[in-house]
Design a protein around this motif. Structure first.
Motif, mmCIF file in Angstrom:
data_model
loop_
_atom_site.group_PDB
_atom_site.id
_atom_site.type_symbol
_atom_site.label_atom_id
_atom_site.label_comp_id
_atom_site.label_asym_id
_atom_site.label_seq_id
_atom_site.Cartn_x
_atom_site.Cartn_y
_atom_site.Cartn_z
ATOM 1 N N LEU A 35 8.801 1.739 -9.563
ATOM 2 C CA LEU A 35 8.211 0.520 -9.003
ATOM 3 C C LEU A 35 8.051 -0.545 -10.081
ATOM 4 C CD1 LEU A 35 5.496 2.226 -6.778
ATOM 5 C CD2 LEU A 35 7.605 1.133 -5.976
ATOM 6 N N TRP A 37 6.729 -4.353 -10.152
ATOM 7 C CA TRP A 37 5.275 -4.150 -10.083
ATOM 8 C C TRP A 37 4.687 -4.405 -11.467
ATOM 9 C CZ3 TRP A 37 2.419 -0.042 -6.814
ATOM 10 C CH2 TRP A 37 2.786 -0.160 -5.471
ATOM 11 N N ALA A 94 -2.541 1.537 -4.417
ATOM 12 C CA ALA A 94 -1.501 0.831 -3.672
ATOM 13 C C ALA A 94 -2.060 0.188 -2.413
ATOM 14 C CB ALA A 94 -0.369 1.791 -3.335
ATOM 15 N N ARG A 108 -0.485 -3.942 -2.271
ATOM 16 C CA ARG A 108 0.929 -3.846 -2.649
ATOM 17 C C ARG A 108 1.740 -3.004 -1.664
ATOM 18 N NH1 ARG A 108 1.421 -3.595 -9.276
ATOM 19 N NH2 ARG A 108 0.146 -5.458 -9.669
ATOM 20 N N VAL A 109 1.067 -2.222 -0.850
ATOM 21 C CA VAL A 109 1.761 -1.451 0.184
ATOM 22 C C VAL A 109 1.005 -1.583 1.497
ATOM 23 C CG1 VAL A 109 2.524 0.253 -1.522
ATOM 24 C CG2 VAL A 109 0.514 0.739 -0.114
ATOM 25 N N ASP A 145 10.550 2.109 -0.745
ATOM 26 C CA ASP A 145 9.314 2.575 -0.127
ATOM 27 C C ASP A 145 8.942 3.945 -0.686
ATOM 28 O OD1 ASP A 145 9.153 0.279 1.397
ATOM 29 O OD2 ASP A 145 10.083 1.177 3.166
ATOM 30 N N THR A 185 6.558 -0.847 0.571
ATOM 31 C CA THR A 185 6.230 -1.570 -0.665
ATOM 32 C C THR A 185 6.670 -3.026 -0.578
ATOM 33 O OG1 THR A 185 8.354 -0.914 -1.680
ATOM 34 C CG2 THR A 185 6.440 0.512 -2.053
#
Length: 421
Positions: free
Chosen positions: A305, A310, A344, A349-350, A363, A421
């Motif tokens: 990520l 990220w 997350a 962020r998700v 994902d 994500t």
């Protein structure tokens, strides 16, 4: 899962202690050949068109100085029966393998009295049969095992046990995977956020819920060079971590198309990173492979990520609203299964997906093997077929492009948590 030291015994490669009976080079080579035969039999049990009568067991051909014990032969018969049942479940989900190849490397041998412990690495590749037409060419994994041989009074060695020593889920694995202990403490949300140059947290902070060694207490120095959008990092309104809803595992769910440009993240870079490092660990990060329940899985997904954009959120390692990892220090959310989920979701962020078949490239999928509410394993999607089947890659056991159908066929009773994500 999380990781640390490779779970390889501290024996020199191929060495043997000179107890009676001794193990010479020829015997070690036969140990390796028998291990290859047993693991090849297991993998071939998953190949389409193969059955017990059509594919003679390779391990049964060993006799004389090195062979299977009677009890282990029965264990292998049971294992092969279970794997053929898994093959049938997988076929109902629309997936088959046309061929497989397994090789085994002997890493070390330890002899004590009339017992020999043999450490090996299995490398297996299975070729997908083109049932739908857009499957990847292959899926592959590397797994580590410890074999126990016992010698009789005439010095003849019998294989009496074979044990998987990884923390994860291999395609041909028989025994249940280890589970992550239930978290014993909720990570603090009241600790003040630190800058990348602030002092590190106390070494007495609670460890992540993966039983891996606590992260280093040297000051974090997160990289800021990777391009990424600014992420919302909202602090939860209460001290309780956010709960992830479980995802269904039924095929053909309602469509949930992913907008690959909305977030600004590079999902191809995430998949490319996972493809490069699934069995070739990045030396810029510590490895927690073999560190106990957990392993390196979440560490690997976090790295992927991060490769796709990220950004670090510096702070105390035990604060689940923070997320960072490099060669010197990692937040619990970077390496811990449950802590990753908490970060997350709380950061925005998700978002949770209702069904595992809705997952797309970049994902994340997590599993709770024993359904105790504590998640045990983290994976990232590296391919999605036009027919809507996600394929996942992960560490512990190191695996590339394993379909979600294969995972469900192996663990139909697990709880699944799917994250967009």
């Amino acid at each position: 899962m999380v990781a640390g030291v490779a779970l390889v015994p501290s024996w020199s490669a191929g060495a043997a202690i000179t107890d009676d009976p001794t193990v010479d080079a020829a015997t070690r080579a036969t140990f390796q050949k028998l291990a290859t035969a047993v693991l090849t039999d297991r993998t071939q049990a998953l190949v389409d068109g193969k059955s017990g009568s059509e594919d003679r067991r390779r391990a049964s051909g060993f006799s004389g100085k090195v062979r299977l014990s009677g009890a282990q032969s029965r264990e292998e018969s049971s294992a092969l029966s279970e794997l053929r049942g898994r093959k049938a479940r997988l076929a109902k989900l629309g997936e088959k393998y046309s061929s497989a190849k397994t090789s085994v490397k002997l890493n070390a041998t330890q002899v004590k009295g009339r017992t020999a412990k043999v450490s090996v690495t299995e490398t297996t590749t299975l070729t997908y049969r083109k049932v739908r037409g857009n499957e990847p060419k292959t899926t592959g994994f590397q797994a580590h095992h410890e074999l126990t041989f016992k010698a009789d009074g005439k010095g003849r060695w019998q294989l009496t046990d074979i044990r998987n020593t990884d923390d994860g889920v291999a395609v041909n694995q028989i025994e249940p995977p280890p589970v992550v202990p239930e978290p014993t403490a909720v990570p603090s949300t009241s600790a003040p956020a630190s800058s990348s140059s602030a002092p590190a947290p106390s070494a007495t902070a609670p460890a992540p819920s993966t039983s891996a060694p606590a992260p280093s207490t040297s000051a974090p120095a997160p990289s800021t060079s990777a391009p990424a959008p600014s992420a919302t990092t909202a602090t939860p309104k209460s001290g309780n971590p956010p709960a992830a809803p479980r995802a269904a595992i039924t095929p053909n769910p309602p469509a949930a198309p992913k907008n690959f440009s909305a977030s600004g993240y590079d999902y191809k870079a995430m998949a490319d990173y996972a493809a490069k490092h699934w069995n070739n660990y990045n030396p810029e990060y510590p490895s927690f492979d073999g560190a106990g329940a957990g392993g390196d899985c979440t560490n690997f997904v976090s790295q992927s990520l991060k490769a796709g954009g990220w950004k670090h959120v510096p702070g105390y390692v035990y604060d689940y609203t923070k997320w960072f990892g490099n060669s010197e220090i990692q937040s619990h959310s970077f390496i811990g299964v449950n802590e990753f989920s908490w970060f997350a979701l709380s950061s925005g962020r998700v978002t949770s997906l209702a069904n595992v078949y809705q997952l797309d490239v970049g994902d994340v999928l997590q599993m709770d093997f024993n359904r105790d509410g504590s998640k045990d394993h983290t994976m990232i999607v590296t391919y999605r077929s036009p027919q809507g089947v996600p394929y996942l890659s992960y560490h512990s056991t190191d695996t590339y492009n394993r379909s979600v159908a294969s995972i469900i066929a192996s663990y139909p009773n697990a709880y699944y948590y799917a994250y967009r994500t």
